[in-house]
Design an enzyme around this catalytic site. Sequence first.
Site, mmCIF file in Angstrom:
data_model
loop_
_atom_site.group_PDB
_atom_site.id
_atom_site.type_symbol
_atom_site.label_atom_id
_atom_site.label_comp_id
_atom_site.label_asym_id
_atom_site.label_seq_id
_atom_site.Cartn_x
_atom_site.Cartn_y
_atom_site.Cartn_z
ATOM 1 N N LEU A 97 0.274 -0.816 -0.442
ATOM 2 C CA LEU A 97 0.071 0.057 -0.157
ATOM 3 C C LEU A 97 0.902 1.090 -0.171
ATOM 4 O O LEU A 97 1.147 1.225 1.175
ATOM 5 C CB LEU A 97 -0.774 0.149 0.981
ATOM 6 C CG LEU A 97 -1.443 -1.230 1.339
ATOM 7 C CD1 LEU A 97 -2.166 -1.388 3.087
ATOM 8 C CD2 LEU A 97 -2.515 -1.543 0.355
ATOM 9 N N ALA A 115 -0.647 4.445 -1.752
ATOM 10 C CA ALA A 115 -0.877 5.660 -2.232
ATOM 11 C C ALA A 115 -1.294 6.781 -1.588
ATOM 12 O O ALA A 115 -1.417 7.604 -1.475
ATOM 13 C CB ALA A 115 -2.329 5.094 -2.908
ATOM 14 N N ARG A 118 1.871 13.939 6.514
ATOM 15 C CA ARG A 118 2.624 14.443 8.175
ATOM 16 C C ARG A 118 4.282 14.585 7.654
ATOM 17 O O ARG A 118 5.346 15.252 7.965
ATOM 18 C CB ARG A 118 2.761 13.336 9.261
ATOM 19 C CG ARG A 118 1.145 13.138 10.099
ATOM 20 C CD ARG A 118 0.991 11.770 10.874
ATOM 21 N NE ARG A 118 0.631 10.765 9.668
ATOM 22 C CZ ARG A 118 0.194 9.728 9.963
ATOM 23 N NH1 ARG A 118 0.081 9.385 11.372
ATOM 24 N NH2 ARG A 118 -0.523 8.162 9.193
ATOM 25 N N LYS A 166 6.163 10.975 0.000
ATOM 26 C CA LYS A 166 6.453 9.819 1.483
ATOM 27 C C LYS A 166 7.296 8.935 0.183
ATOM 28 O O LYS A 166 8.056 8.604 1.329
ATOM 29 C CB LYS A 166 5.580 9.407 2.203
ATOM 30 C CG LYS A 166 5.532 8.614 3.308
ATOM 31 C CD LYS A 166 5.084 8.334 4.537
ATOM 32 C CE LYS A 166 4.534 7.383 4.294
ATOM 33 N NZ LYS A 166 3.187 7.171 5.878
ATOM 34 N N GLN A 192 -5.230 3.651 -7.110
ATOM 35 C CA GLN A 192 -6.144 3.907 -5.663
ATOM 36 C C GLN A 192 -6.011 5.853 -6.312
ATOM 37 O O GLN A 192 -5.297 6.374 -5.656
ATOM 38 C CB GLN A 192 -5.418 3.326 -4.163
ATOM 39 C CG GLN A 192 -6.781 4.444 -3.320
ATOM 40 C CD GLN A 192 -6.047 4.041 -2.510
ATOM 41 O OE1 GLN A 192 -5.022 3.867 -2.087
ATOM 42 N NE2 GLN A 192 -7.448 4.080 -1.219
ATOM 43 N N ASP A 244 5.615 2.292 3.535
ATOM 44 C CA ASP A 244 6.202 2.362 4.782
ATOM 45 C C ASP A 244 6.471 2.351 6.372
ATOM 46 O O ASP A 244 7.128 2.841 6.830
ATOM 47 C CB ASP A 244 5.408 4.440 5.364
ATOM 48 C CG ASP A 244 4.404 3.950 5.817
ATOM 49 O OD1 ASP A 244 4.070 2.665 6.121
ATOM 50 O OD2 ASP A 244 3.704 4.397 6.858
ATOM 51 N N GLY A 254 -1.652 0.977 15.505
ATOM 52 C CA GLY A 254 -2.558 0.857 16.082
ATOM 53 C C GLY A 254 -2.657 -0.138 17.236
ATOM 54 O O GLY A 254 -1.784 -0.815 17.098
ATOM 55 N N SER A 269 55.123 28.058 -9.952
ATOM 56 C CA SER A 269 54.147 28.070 -8.721
ATOM 57 C C SER A 269 53.708 28.923 -10.593
ATOM 58 O O SER A 269 53.867 30.257 -10.681
ATOM 59 C CB SER A 269 54.735 28.827 -8.038
ATOM 60 O OG SER A 269 55.746 27.356 -7.301
HETATM 61 C C1 UD1 Z 1 -1.326 1.997 10.105
HETATM 62 C C2 UD1 Z 1 -1.862 1.399 10.082
HETATM 63 C C3 UD1 Z 1 -2.342 0.590 12.175
HETATM 64 C C4 UD1 Z 1 -0.461 0.718 12.226
HETATM 65 C C5 UD1 Z 1 0.541 1.189 11.432
HETATM 66 C C6 UD1 Z 1 1.620 0.783 11.206
HETATM 67 C C7 UD1 Z 1 -4.706 1.617 8.894
HETATM 68 C C8 UD1 Z 1 -6.162 2.329 9.280
HETATM 69 N N1 UD1 Z 1 -4.124 1.895 10.369
HETATM 70 O O1 UD1 Z 1 -1.578 3.439 10.227
HETATM 71 O O2 UD1 Z 1 -3.112 0.271 12.830
HETATM 72 O O3 UD1 Z 1 0.267 0.461 13.916
HETATM 73 O O4 UD1 Z 1 -0.522 2.425 9.646
HETATM 74 O O5 UD1 Z 1 2.514 1.843 10.629
HETATM 75 O O6 UD1 Z 1 -4.433 1.039 8.300
HETATM 76 N N2 UD1 Z 1 -2.061 4.267 2.490
HETATM 77 C C9 UD1 Z 1 -2.747 4.235 1.081
HETATM 78 N N3 UD1 Z 1 -4.498 4.556 0.559
HETATM 79 C C10 UD1 Z 1 -4.748 5.073 1.050
HETATM 80 C C11 UD1 Z 1 -4.042 4.973 2.904
HETATM 81 C C12 UD1 Z 1 -3.027 5.229 3.415
HETATM 82 O O7 UD1 Z 1 -2.439 3.013 -0.211
HETATM 83 O O8 UD1 Z 1 -5.350 5.589 1.118
HETATM 84 C C13 UD1 Z 1 -0.931 3.885 2.539
HETATM 85 C C14 UD1 Z 1 0.186 4.836 2.262
HETATM 86 O O9 UD1 Z 1 0.654 4.660 1.375
HETATM 87 C C15 UD1 Z 1 0.572 4.022 3.791
HETATM 88 C C16 UD1 Z 1 0.076 2.740 4.544
HETATM 89 O O10 UD1 Z 1 -0.962 2.653 3.409
HETATM 90 O O11 UD1 Z 1 2.504 3.496 3.364
HETATM 91 C C17 UD1 Z 1 -0.364 2.958 5.610
HETATM 92 O O12 UD1 Z 1 -1.673 3.897 5.239
HETATM 93 P P1 UD1 Z 1 -0.814 5.544 7.126
HETATM 94 O O13 UD1 Z 1 -1.726 6.406 6.776
HETATM 95 O O14 UD1 Z 1 0.217 5.894 6.864
HETATM 96 O O15 UD1 Z 1 -1.244 4.303 8.059
HETATM 97 P P2 UD1 Z 1 -0.967 4.459 9.696
HETATM 98 O O16 UD1 Z 1 -1.006 5.696 10.346
HETATM 99 O O17 UD1 Z 1 0.167 4.691 10.402
HETATM 100 CA CA CA Z 2 2.469 4.803 8.549
#
Ligand code: UD1
Ligand code: CA
Length: 475
Positions: free
Chosen positions: A10, A12, A17, A24, A80, A113, A150, A415
């Site tokens: 994932l 997207a 932040r 990112k 996405q 990430d 989480g 020089s």
């Molecule tokens: C997420 C988890 C959290 C976990 C943490 C670990 C969820 C709801 N939460 O939180 O439980 O402890 O990761 O690091 O899953 N992304 C998409 N599409 C979206 C949203 C996010 O592709 O619509 C991708 C982001 O690019 C990222 C990943 O999903 O690589 C996680 O998203 P992020 O917003 O970083 O979630 P966290 O708040 O870290």
């Molecule tokens: Ca994250």
Amino acid sequence: MYRPLSAVVLAAGEGTRMRSATPKMLHPLCGRPMILHVLDTLVQLPLERIVVVVGHGAEHVTKTVHEQLATEVPLEFVEQRVQRGTGDAASVGLTPFADSVDAEDDVLVLPGDTPLLRPETLAALATEHRLAEAAATLLTVELDAPDGYGRIIRDERGGVDRIVEHADASDEEQELREVNPSIYCFRRTYLAPALRRLNPENAQGEYYLTDVIEVLRRTGHLIVAVPGDDATEAMGVNDRAQLASAERVLRARINERWMREGVSMTDAERTYVDAGVELEPDVRLLPNVILEGRTVIGSGSVVGPDCRLVDTIVGEDVVIAQTVARETEIGDRATIGPFVSMRAGTRVAADAHVGTFVETKNADIGEGAKVPHLAYIGDAVIGPRANIGAGTITANYDGREKHRTRVGADAKTGSNTVLVAPVELGDGAYTGAGAVVTNDVPAGALAKGVPAQVEEGWARRRRQVADGSVDDEQD
Ligand code: UD1
Ligand code: CA
């Protein structure tokens, strides 16, 4: 039972932040974009397919991955378009599977990430998942500072009940230290329908992938939690501070690996080696050495202190101190520094010396040649064993174009010689101190500098002019 294994990454999200114009996923750790660390891990596993869900900066991310990953990887990208949360991203990530005949496969789902994740950890997760015949298997880790992650909610028998996001957790739940690193293995046949049952009624108004755990549990499926033993692997990078912490861990891992391979580091905490660097045994790195890009250092070479080498190839038994070099090649036994700037296209042959306060650019310094101090050598070829006197410069730029200088074998410049390019000094030619060389100098010839003009009694006359005893016009 054998089931094919695939992965969905994932990637997207916007990464708000980070507060950055760069997506990112492309922020580098030890010189390699974050997403590539995750993909490097995945390509070490026997996967049927790797699907990357892109969205924010999709084109840039896709292009970077294609450029930096071997082509034989079974990689697919899906977009996405609107980032509605990790649950929605996972659904999008499953779309390429729709055409597969065999629905009975396992899918690793992980975020882009989490750059510190190791392949062994993913392999162990998949093994546990298969042995247990689970619908979902997730990694968990204990963190002293679980903020932002989480939390894993266990039931009274110790099984995983659900995951609650930090933003949705009660005060009591926020006390829990067991967190979700977001590394899962799912049976695809169960994941797809569970994703369709998610809703965005939560603090962030998003479809949470974490909620599928509760959905699967409620529909009677087996969830297995695998506690990880190295919490650093689970580190997610959401902001610059986490980026710096993750990079510190990665740097320590890289340094440890090289030290095991026979590299000495005087102070490993002040040694910065990019992921793409190659070091041979018996290299010694002194403090504050930064090795970037595709830099290679040959065995027996000593680099540092205070060096930054970018895409630079260093031979064996070379000594380099206080030097910045970019796209440079340095031959065996050469000695460089201190205080040298070597710009792109510099090639220093074996046994040559480039010393204090010298700048080079697009220059070939011949075998055994010496440029010991205070020189600028640009767009030039310096012959073998030539000796470049202090203060010699190649005047390579006429304000419009760059021109080349050639200094022959065994030539010596006095020089403060100015070599006004285009110009050639023949083999064994000499220049005198202060020579301004505008014409070619034949082999073995001397190009004299302008000797100083001596005026006797000049200082006395100057005083007399000042006190009026002698008329200024007189001489
Ligand atoms: C997420 C988890 C959290 C976990 C943490 C670990 C969820 C709801 N939460 O939180 O439980 O402890 O990761 O690091 O899953 N992304 C998409 N599409 C979206 C949203 C996010 O592709 O619509 C991708 C982001 O690019 C990222 C990943 O999903 O690589 C996680 O998203 P992020 O917003 O970083 O979630 P966290 O708040 O870290
Ligand atoms: Ca994250």
